[in-house]
Design a protein around this motif. Structure first.
Motif, PDB file in Angstrom:
ATOM      1  N   ASP A  33      -1.429  -1.493   0.381  1.00  0.00           N
ATOM      2  CA  ASP A  33      -1.745  -1.233   1.786  1.00  0.00           C
ATOM      3  C   ASP A  33      -1.753  -2.516   2.609  1.00  0.00           C
ATOM      4  O   ASP A  33      -1.526  -2.486   3.813  1.00  0.00           O
ATOM      5  CB  ASP A  33      -3.114  -0.547   1.904  1.00  0.00           C
ATOM      6  N   ALA A  43       6.194   6.373   0.161  1.00  0.00           N
ATOM      7  CA  ALA A  43       6.579   7.647   0.762  1.00  0.00           C
ATOM      8  C   ALA A  43       7.474   8.416  -0.195  1.00  0.00           C
ATOM      9  O   ALA A  43       8.425   7.857  -0.754  1.00  0.00           O
ATOM     10  CB  ALA A  43       7.317   7.395   2.069  1.00  0.00           C
ATOM     11  N   GLU A  71       5.576   2.351   7.177  1.00  0.00           N
ATOM     12  CA  GLU A  71       6.583   3.416   7.021  1.00  0.00           C
ATOM     13  C   GLU A  71       7.032   3.583   5.564  1.00  0.00           C
ATOM     14  O   GLU A  71       7.638   4.588   5.216  1.00  0.00           O
ATOM     15  CB  GLU A  71       7.774   3.208   7.971  1.00  0.00           C
ATOM     16  N   LEU A  72       6.748   2.587   4.734  1.00  0.00           N
ATOM     17  CA  LEU A  72       7.115   2.736   3.317  1.00  0.00           C
ATOM     18  C   LEU A  72       6.019   3.435   2.522  1.00  0.00           C
ATOM     19  O   LEU A  72       6.228   3.848   1.388  1.00  0.00           O
ATOM     20  CB  LEU A  72       7.368   1.354   2.702  1.00  0.00           C
ATOM     21  N   LEU A  73       4.832   3.552   3.107  1.00  0.00           N
ATOM     22  CA  LEU A  73       3.704   4.109   2.358  1.00  0.00           C
ATOM     23  C   LEU A  73       3.644   5.625   2.460  1.00  0.00           C
ATOM     24  O   LEU A  73       4.087   6.224   3.448  1.00  0.00           O
ATOM     25  CB  LEU A  73       2.394   3.524   2.893  1.00  0.00           C
ATOM     26  N   VAL A  98       0.189  -5.182   1.945  1.00  0.00           N
ATOM     27  CA  VAL A  98       1.478  -5.884   1.908  1.00  0.00           C
ATOM     28  C   VAL A  98       2.623  -5.066   2.512  1.00  0.00           C
ATOM     29  O   VAL A  98       3.458  -5.600   3.239  1.00  0.00           O
ATOM     30  CB  VAL A  98       1.841  -6.219   0.435  1.00  0.00           C
ATOM     31  N   LEU A  99       2.645  -3.788   2.197  1.00  0.00           N
ATOM     32  CA  LEU A  99       3.838  -3.004   2.556  1.00  0.00           C
ATOM     33  C   LEU A  99       3.750  -2.464   3.979  1.00  0.00           C
ATOM     34  O   LEU A  99       2.671  -2.101   4.445  1.00  0.00           O
ATOM     35  CB  LEU A  99       4.000  -1.831   1.577  1.00  0.00           C
ATOM     36  N   PRO A 100       4.905  -2.410   4.642  1.00  0.00           N
ATOM     37  CA  PRO A 100       4.914  -1.811   5.987  1.00  0.00           C
ATOM     38  C   PRO A 100       4.522  -0.335   5.909  1.00  0.00           C
ATOM     39  O   PRO A 100       4.808   0.347   4.926  1.00  0.00           O
ATOM     40  CB  PRO A 100       6.363  -1.969   6.449  1.00  0.00           C
ATOM     41  N   ILE A 121       2.012   5.741  -4.263  1.00  0.00           N
ATOM     42  CA  ILE A 121       1.858   4.717  -3.223  1.00  0.00           C
ATOM     43  C   ILE A 121       2.882   4.877  -2.097  1.00  0.00           C
ATOM     44  O   ILE A 121       2.539   4.902  -0.938  1.00  0.00           O
ATOM     45  CB  ILE A 121       2.047   3.296  -3.815  1.00  0.00           C
TER      46      ILE A 121
END
Lengths: 429, 494
Positions: B30, A234, B36-38, B32-34, A232
């Motif tokens: 997808d 990075a 750039e964290l994905l 919830v998270l910003p 999920i």
């Protein structure tokens, strides 16, 4: 006696061939004063009795069902496909040695080459090694790589790194005179900044920002990562971390009271020669057939002795094989699926728990994946209440962090079905 | 036989596993998270169906030699039969399903097993306490050296050197260096044993410890061990025992009685936990009273009839790994010790010594024996006598592979040229030992009659001799940016 093969006649024949009359003649180099009259242990038992004794010990442990286990802290219940044990229980794998003779070890060598590739893909880095003992020693060895690479003597640990990993890092550093500092700001003496993503409490950190900050001072960035999360979030390779290290227990290994599990390390190309432990590469024979070999052994203890990059000899090959089977079985989609299910259930649970009277999210502004810290009225009473309902509740992290009094971390995975979440909440109501 | 990599067999639309849905009303990552964290790109894992995966690994398994199928006389590695009862014991849900952070009162069986294993190991090696935490032999060595370092430091002594014999396993100097010590080598005498004169000349108040294996890596008992212990202790240094060769004398003598202060053991050698193709192992360390305060945390302690984990050990060197060691391996070793008992372990060592001496006798005259016998549980031969025909230890090893034997350890110890180090263990029958000796005889004959065919050995295995030099060269090219093929992993062709 179990597991011994010689008959008395065999023994006599071998002694006769040697031209000696008794075993004492073969043990003449041992000083008399050192000879033991008897080993002070009980006499051996039949398999029936042995297993009865071992089973009685197993029965004295309390086993919590997978679906009712909400405790994580670095070790998680997850679905383990039957394929994993079917492969790792093959004696051709489990009863082989480190693959020193490549022609007779292609099974292990190719499987671990695939492991190296799987970990490199998952972390988004160039190269991974053949396995480490666990997440803690993987992080510590990563820090040692940074120390050698930069020639600097300080490691900065940012945020909530697993407290046991920190302890192991300190033990590795102390003998060599390396300073380990918990803090936020690296400086020009810092060899590496170490952070965990998500951290020990389950919270996501600004990995990209920490990496950039480390690099701006010439330090390396070491990301301690959860392999399932990488389906999920990075991976280290995407935000430029130099080394990824972590614990692979979630990749098909049972909790087993803490081990054996498997650590992993992956790094950028220019750090490959600093990697500890075994590395496997592809090769060809004179007929042009492809095979696999232990390679770059000039870094290793059996060649370089005191100048080796680490002292690792036996690592965790069979656990790496388990992880390979798991990752191959699940594929990117399967790993994404379990990561998403875990994410959704944890968020659903967090919402319901935070609505209980006196309960509140410990860090409400922070994002998490499938484990989260929550402040509860009476941690030990909560856990006792849950245990009475056969539920292994969250982990009390106050034990390690003074500032986290009353904070429990709850973990959810695909094994905690929706009904299990209901049972947990009902038990607390 | 070769097998494509899982990555090469991967097909885009292969059936993946069926997995549960979340079954809760909750947003996904997808939502919830910003961004750039994905993760931007999914990881490039292979995609294969279960039937294909199972065949893949079965085929890989068939490309391995293992102790279950072959004689595996790898010197210093103690490749003996891995009892299947051990595997059954370790697979009990009462062990596999324990979370390491369960409360102590819910894991009394596990703690009891650790406690009893510790007691048994104390009895076998003659020490006061044992830590079960180290994950492997080398990890145990390092743990022991850290304790010795902490001991000297606690007395205000800055001892910075560790003595290591020239015949020692490479992990010894590496472990010493990783603990921050300077390594000083001690020479072997002409009989293959440590030179007392050289040892004395290297001892000084700077020396923290001498690391020693006994029997040494030549399979020879250090006859003067009591003198060694005396002169080492007289300088205030400690004596460390490398347990690689413990299989030689269970129930016969004990390192603790010889004067060793710290002793590591390899459960994956002496105590039959499987080697796993390179681990997991377990490397417990036993210590005498002086070193007990420095043991890693936690230790298992008995208090009011209950077993506890003791974390409050102010002088401890801290943790050397997470949790309590490779618990699953501890279960296997414990099961083995219970089944064997004191009588069985003693007979195991006696048989190991007998088998090694017998096999040594059978191959004497075929290969050179650089040192006089009797040996203990292993012996070191030399292929130097085959050199005139251009045959090396490596060729002998490959000739054995071709004859369905795994190869002995070769080119180690470093003090013997063309070394061939053979450790038969107690679980190999006389018939197997005879067959091995016959194979050596055949190889020696082949060396005489057609050395060139021996250079090409092994035939009939999945691959022939692999060009390791070319591999190293290709890796260099990759690391220097001259090639795109990393060699150390599979990469999709551009």
């Amino acid at each position: 006696m179990p597991y011994l093969v010689h008959s008395p006649e065999d023994r006599a024949a071998m002694l006769a061939a040697l031209g000696v009359s008794s075993m004492d003649d073969l043990l003449i180099d041992i000083p008399r004063s050192l000879r033991l009259s008897a080993l002070e242990l009980p006499a051996g038992l039949s398999e029936l009795e042995t297993m009865a004794q071992v089973k009685s010990l197993a029965a004295r442990n309390r086993v919590f069902a997978d679906r009712l286990t909400f405790r994580g802290g670095g070790v998680y219940r997850r679905f383990i496909p039957a394929a994993v044990a079917a492969v790792t229980s093959k004696p051709e794998f489990y009863s082989a040695y480190t693959p020193y003779q490549p022609e007779a070890s292609q099974g292990t060598l190719q499987a671990i080459y695939e492991f190296q590739t799987l970990i490199a893909e998952l972390t988004g880095l160039d190269v991974a090694n053949a396995s480490m003992y666990d997440g803690a020693t993987a992080v510590a060895e990563a820090a040692m790589m940074a120390h050698i690479h930069t020639g600097r003597n300080e490691i900065v640990v940012v945020g909530y790194l697993h407290p046991e990993y920190l302890e192991v890092l300190r033990a590795f550093s102390e003998g060599r005179g390396i300073k380990v500092r918990r803090g936020t700001e690296p400086n020009s003496k810092t060899a590496a900044v170490v952070f965990q993503q998500p951290d020990f409490l389950g919270l996501l950190v600004d990995a990209a920002g920490l990496t950039e900050n480390a690099h701006s001072l010439g330090a390396l960035a070491i990301a301690c990562v959860d392999p399932i999360s990488l389906a999920i979030v990075a991976p280290p390779g995407e935000y430029g971390a130099d080394i990824a290290a972590g614990e692979g227990q979630q990749l098909g290994l049972s909790p087993s009271y803490g081990g054996p599990h498997v650590g992993f390390i992956a790094c950028r190309k220019d750090l490959v020669r600093r990697l500890p432990g075994r590395l496997i590469g592809s090769a060809h024979d004179s007929a042009g057939r492809r095979g696999f070999v232990l390679t770059l052994t000039a870094r290793e203890q059996h060649i370089r002795r005191e100048r080796a990059s680490s002292n690792i000899c036996t690592n965790h090959s069979l656990c790496a094989l388990a992880a390979s089977v798991y990752m191959t079985y699940m594929g990117a989609d399967g790993m994404r699926q379990v990561a998403e299910v875990s994410f959704k259930r944890a968020h659903a649970l967090a919402e319901r728990l935070a609505a209980l009277p006196g309960w509140e999210m410990a860090f409400p502004e922070r994002q998490f994946l499938n484990e989260f810290p929550i402040r509860v009225p009476k941690a030990s009473a909560v856990l006792r209440k849950l245990a009475r309902k056969s539920i292994l509740g969250g982990l009390d992290v106050h034990r390690w962090f003074r500032e986290l009094k009353g904070v429990l971390t709850f973990a959810c995975t695909e094994v905690n079905d929706a009904r299990a979440l209901d049972e947990l909440v009902e038990a607390l109501a | 036989m070769t097998e494509l990599l899982s990555f090469e067999k991967s097909r885009q639309n292969a059936h993946g596993p069926r997995l549960p849905e979340a079954d809760v009303e909750s947003p996904g990552p997808d939502d919830v998270l910003p961004r750039e964290l994905l993760r931007a790109q999914p990881p490039g894992l292979p995609r294969l169906s279960e039937p294909e995966i199972m065949r893949h690994y079965s085929r890989l398994a068939s490309m391995n030699y293992s102790i279950s199928e072959q004689f595996y006389p790898l010197g210093s590695c103690t490749m003996k039969y891995n009892p299947v009862a051990n595997e059954a014991a370790a697979a009990l849900p009462g062990f596999t399903d324990l979370h390491p952070y369960q409360d102590e009162e819910t894991v009394q069986g596990a703690l009891s097993l650790m406690w009893r294993l510790e007691q048994a190991l104390c009895a076998v090696v003659g020490v006061d306490r044992v830590t079960l935490q180290p994950a492997a032999g080398a990890h145990g060595e390092w743990t022991a050296l850290r304790m010795i370092q902490a001991f000297h430091r606690s007395r205000g002594e800055a001892r910075t050197e560790v003595l290591v014999p020239d015949s020692a396993h490479g992990t010894n100097p590496a472990s010493a260096a990783l603990s921050g010590f300077r390594v000083v080598e001690v020479r072997s005498g002409p009989d293959g044993r440590i030179s007392l004169a050289d040892l004395e000349s290297k001892l000084s108040p700077r020396v923290a410890a001498l690391m020693l294996t006994n029997p040494n890596t030549l399979g020879l008992f250090e006859r003067e061990i009591l003198d060694v212990a005396e002169i080492v202790h007289a300088t205030g240094a400690m004596l460390y025992y490398d347990g690689a060769n413990l299989n030689a004398f269970m129930g016969i003598c004990r390192p603790g009685d010889m004067g060793f202060d710290a002793v590591h053991m390899n459960l994956h050698k002496t105590f039959t936990t499987p080697h796993g193709g390179g681990g997991p192992g377990a490397g417990p360390v036993g210590v005498k009273a002086d070193l007990v305060p420095f043991l890693p945390t936690p230790t298992v302690e008995r208090m009011n009839g209950q077993l506890k984990l003791d974390f409050k050990r102010p002088k401890s060197i801290g943790r050397v790994r997470s949790f309590y060691g490779n618990f699953g391996m501890l279960v296997r070793a414990y099961t083995y010790i219970v089944a064997m008992g004191g009588d069985g372990l003693t007979q195991a060592s006696l048989d190991a010594v007998l088998g090694a001496n017998y096999l040594r006798h059978e191959v004497e005259g075929l290969l050179e024996m650089p040192h006089e016998g009797p040996c203990m549980h292993e012996f070191v031969a030399s292929a130097r006598n085959l050199a005139p025909r251009g045959i090396k230890a490596l060729d002998v090893a490959k000739g054995l592979l071709e004859r369905d034997f795994y190869a002995p350890t070769i080119y180690f110890p470093l003090v013997v040229p063309e070394a061939i180090m053979v450790e038969p263990t107690e679980t190999e029958s006389k018939a197997t030992l005879d067959a091995f000796a016959a194979a050596i005889k055949e190889i020696v004959t082949q060396a005489d009659e057609s050395p060139e065919t021996l250079h090409e050995a092994p035939h009939g295995l999945p691959v022939g001799r692999l060009d390791e030099v070319a591999t190293a060269r290709h890796i260099n090219a990759y690391l220097q940016g001259q090639s795109e093929d990393p060699i150390l992993r599979w990469k999709k062709a551009p």
